[in-house]
Design a protein around this motif. Structure first.
Motif, PDB file in Angstrom:
ATOM      1  N   GLU A   1      39.108  35.831  41.942  1.00  0.00           N
ATOM      2  CA  GLU A   1      39.254  34.414  42.257  1.00  0.00           C
ATOM      3  C   GLU A   1      40.108  34.242  43.511  1.00  0.00           C
ATOM      4  O   GLU A   1      41.031  35.010  43.760  1.00  0.00           O
ATOM      5  N   ASP A   2      39.798  33.225  44.289  1.00  0.00           N
ATOM      6  CA  ASP A   2      40.558  32.928  45.496  1.00  0.00           C
ATOM      7  C   ASP A   2      41.982  32.536  45.101  1.00  0.00           C
ATOM      8  O   ASP A   2      42.177  31.532  44.402  1.00  0.00           O
ATOM      9  N   PRO A   3      42.999  33.290  45.509  1.00  0.00           N
ATOM     10  CA  PRO A   3      44.377  32.951  45.129  1.00  0.00           C
ATOM     11  C   PRO A   3      44.794  31.552  45.545  1.00  0.00           C
ATOM     12  O   PRO A   3      45.594  30.911  44.866  1.00  0.00           O
ATOM     13  N   LEU A   4      44.254  31.060  46.660  1.00  0.00           N
ATOM     14  CA  LEU A   4      44.623  29.717  47.100  1.00  0.00           C
ATOM     15  C   LEU A   4      44.072  28.650  46.154  1.00  0.00           C
ATOM     16  O   LEU A   4      44.676  27.591  45.979  1.00  0.00           O
TER      17      LEU A   4
ATOM     18  N   ALA B   1      34.845  35.840  43.397  1.00  0.00           N
ATOM     19  CA  ALA B   1      35.124  35.954  41.969  1.00  0.00           C
ATOM     20  C   ALA B   1      33.929  36.526  41.218  1.00  0.00           C
ATOM     21  O   ALA B   1      32.782  36.164  41.481  1.00  0.00           O
ATOM     22  N   VAL B   2      34.180  37.421  40.269  1.00  0.00           N
ATOM     23  CA  VAL B   2      33.118  38.016  39.454  1.00  0.00           C
ATOM     24  C   VAL B   2      33.027  37.207  38.168  1.00  0.00           C
ATOM     25  O   VAL B   2      33.709  37.484  37.188  1.00  0.00           O
ATOM     26  N   TYR B   3      32.201  36.166  38.171  1.00  0.00           N
ATOM     27  CA  TYR B   3      32.005  35.325  37.004  1.00  0.00           C
ATOM     28  C   TYR B   3      30.514  35.237  36.731  1.00  0.00           C
ATOM     29  O   TYR B   3      29.686  35.622  37.550  1.00  0.00           O
TER      30      TYR B   3
ATOM     31  N   ILE C   1      40.316  28.824  34.197  1.00  0.00           N
ATOM     32  CA  ILE C   1      41.291  27.911  34.800  1.00  0.00           C
ATOM     33  C   ILE C   1      41.756  26.897  33.770  1.00  0.00           C
ATOM     34  O   ILE C   1      42.921  26.470  33.768  1.00  0.00           O
ATOM     35  N   SER C   2      40.857  26.501  32.857  1.00  0.00           N
ATOM     36  CA  SER C   2      41.259  25.596  31.780  1.00  0.00           C
ATOM     37  C   SER C   2      42.257  26.275  30.854  1.00  0.00           C
ATOM     38  O   SER C   2      43.264  25.678  30.451  1.00  0.00           O
TER      39      SER C   2
ATOM     40  N   ALA D   1      46.115  36.687  35.441  1.00  0.00           N
ATOM     41  CA  ALA D   1      45.665  38.041  35.777  1.00  0.00           C
ATOM     42  C   ALA D   1      44.149  38.149  35.696  1.00  0.00           C
ATOM     43  O   ALA D   1      43.505  38.753  36.559  1.00  0.00           O
ATOM     44  N   ARG D   2      43.557  37.561  34.642  1.00  0.00           N
ATOM     45  CA  ARG D   2      42.102  37.606  34.499  1.00  0.00           C
ATOM     46  C   ARG D   2      41.424  37.027  35.731  1.00  0.00           C
ATOM     47  O   ARG D   2      40.428  37.571  36.239  1.00  0.00           O
ATOM     48  N   MET D   3      41.942  35.916  36.233  1.00  0.00           N
ATOM     49  CA  MET D   3      41.312  35.261  37.376  1.00  0.00           C
ATOM     50  C   MET D   3      41.478  36.072  38.657  1.00  0.00           C
ATOM     51  O   MET D   3      40.523  36.283  39.407  1.00  0.00           O
TER      52      MET D   3
END
Length: 439
Positions: free
Chosen positions: A283-286, A243-245, A256-257, A276-278
């Motif tokens: 972000e890991d889909p799982l 994830a690019v955070y 996620i919140s 979509a943003r995640m």
């Protein structure tokens, strides 16, 4: 196997010093309980483990938590902290013969005045009969049992075993704890070849698993990379999406919140945007799917029982199709949850029932609903007067199912929304019949 690591440079020398060529995770394991990070609610002075160590006396316990959170390391350090002999078996690789050897060794040690801490990794993998085999040795104090499991002990362990052991819950490691692990690794091996964004992405990809994080770091060190990798380069090198955070994972938690609250607020458009943003960020889909499952049982429940099935089907579809095609299944589940009726009836009922279970101890169910597989049990009244509900008028006997000495409780109160509206009608009808038939 070591699965939690030192927050600060270790003080002194452990009796089982790892080899120089040992895996990084093994070389960074903590040397005392004070160096275990992320589980201060257990190991701190006010925590149950901290109090037991201060008293110098351990009770049997089950350590329940996700992988890479410190179950094995904590058990090893517990034995050292109170001067006990440490014996370890794994339910994956050990059988009855191994257990007999362990108990025999513990008996010999007890004769010599040495107490034994028996650590059983993956204890839930032992069958019921094998679990029962621990009981006499625990009861007479031959061993203090410390079991480790990633599965819910309520479902996987015998009630008799659970009644003799305290269940302690270990938490997933948060971002600060994982950052400390990387800092400790860098003290030993040097700076990681990562940009700040890639470092944050690596921490996010670990999803609370300290052992996984250090294994990934060791892979980076082994490659002898000369130029720092950015998030895209890290993902390509590790052959997994990262994830690019921002480096402190604030973006991860904020999104996620926002996704969770958009679903809870029945806004499918906003929910899709944050989803979509995640996923676009890597972000890991799982991880997202795990959170969707949580939303299905926490915020929707029986108002729409299909919500949980939609999420689990989305997980299967994603694992079958992969990215990007499988992400359509995730989007479908997200839309379904956002447009489903909401209820916390089941969520509140679970909390209330668990509270009652802890408060009432081990009250016996009434005899009429106890199984009576033997003649003796029948003679003493087990199963006497039981009414088989499907064969009664209305398919409902109205019998009392509560333990003697405990008043009937109401935990689950369905709302007037979705499928729970129908459930409420059924419960009201059965309550009416129950009052009539119980006089």
């Amino acid at each position: 196997m070591s699965d939690l690591f030192a927050a600060d440079p270790p003080q002194g020398t452990a009796p089982d010093e790892p080899r120089e060529d040992a895996p990084l995770a093994d070389r960074l394991r903590p040397r005392s309980l004070s160096e275990v990070i992320g589980q201060e609610h257990l190991t701190g002075p006010e925590g149950p483990i901290g109090r037991m160590v201060a008293a110098g006396k351990l009770s049997s316990m089950i350590l329940w938590g996700p992988p890479g959170t410190g179950k094995t390391s904590t058990a090893r350090l517990l034995a050292d902290a109170v001067g006990m002999r440490f014996e370890s078996v794994s339910a994956v690789f050990s059988g009855v013969a191994d257990l007999k050897k362990a108990f025999a060794a513990a008996d010999r040690a007890a004769e010599a005045g040495q107490r034994t801490l028996l650590f059983v990794d993956e204890i839930h993998r032992f069958n019921r009969a094998q679990q029962d085999g621990f009981l006499p040795f625990v009861e007479r104090g031959t061993v203090t049992l410390v079991g480790a499991t990633t599965e819910n002990p309520s479902f996987e362990l015998n009630a008799a075993l659970l009644s003799r052991a305290q269940v302690l819950i270990l938490h997933r490691l948060d971002a600060d704890a994982l950052e400390k692990l990387l800092a400790r690794a860098e003290e030993l091996e040097g700076p990681l070849p990562l940009t700040d964004d890639a470092r944050g992405a690596l921490i996010a990809s670990a999803d609370g698993d300290g052992r996984f994080l250090l294994n990934q770091a060791e892979t980076l060190y082994s490659a002898r990379i000369t130029e720092p990798l950015d998030p895209a380069g890290l993902g390509q090198f590790l052959q997994r999406r990262v994830a690019v955070y921002d480096k402190n994972r604030e973006g991860h938690y904020n999104l996620i919140s926002a996704l969770h609250k958009s679903v809870r607020g029945s806004d499918p458009q906003a929910a899709l945007y944050y989803l979509a943003r995640m996923l676009v960020a890597g972000e890991d889909p799982l991880f997202v799917l795990r959170r969707l499952v949580q939303m299905a049982v926490e915020d929707i429940g029986l108002a729409d029982p299909q919500a949980l099935h939609q999420c689990l089907a989305a997980k299967d579809a994603y694992e079958f199709l992969g990215s990007p095609e499988g992400e359509l299944a995730i989007a479908q589940a997200c839309i379904y949850l956002a447009t489903a009726p909401k209820s916390v009836g089941a969520y509140k009922a679970q909390k209330a029932a668990w509270k009652s279970a802890k408060e009432t101890g081990s009250l016996m169910p009434p005899q009429n609903i106890l199984n009576a597989p033997t003649k003796l049990m029948k003679n003493v009244g087990y199963g006497k007067g039981y009414q088989y509900d499907p064969d009664t008028e209305d398919g409902f006997s109205g019998a009392n199912y509560w333990p003697e000495g405990m008043d009937p409780q109401t935990y689950y109160v369905p709302v007037e929304r979705g499928f729970e509206r129908e459930i409420r009608k059924r419960l009201d009808y059965w309550d009416k019949l129950r009052r009539e038939r119980q006089g």
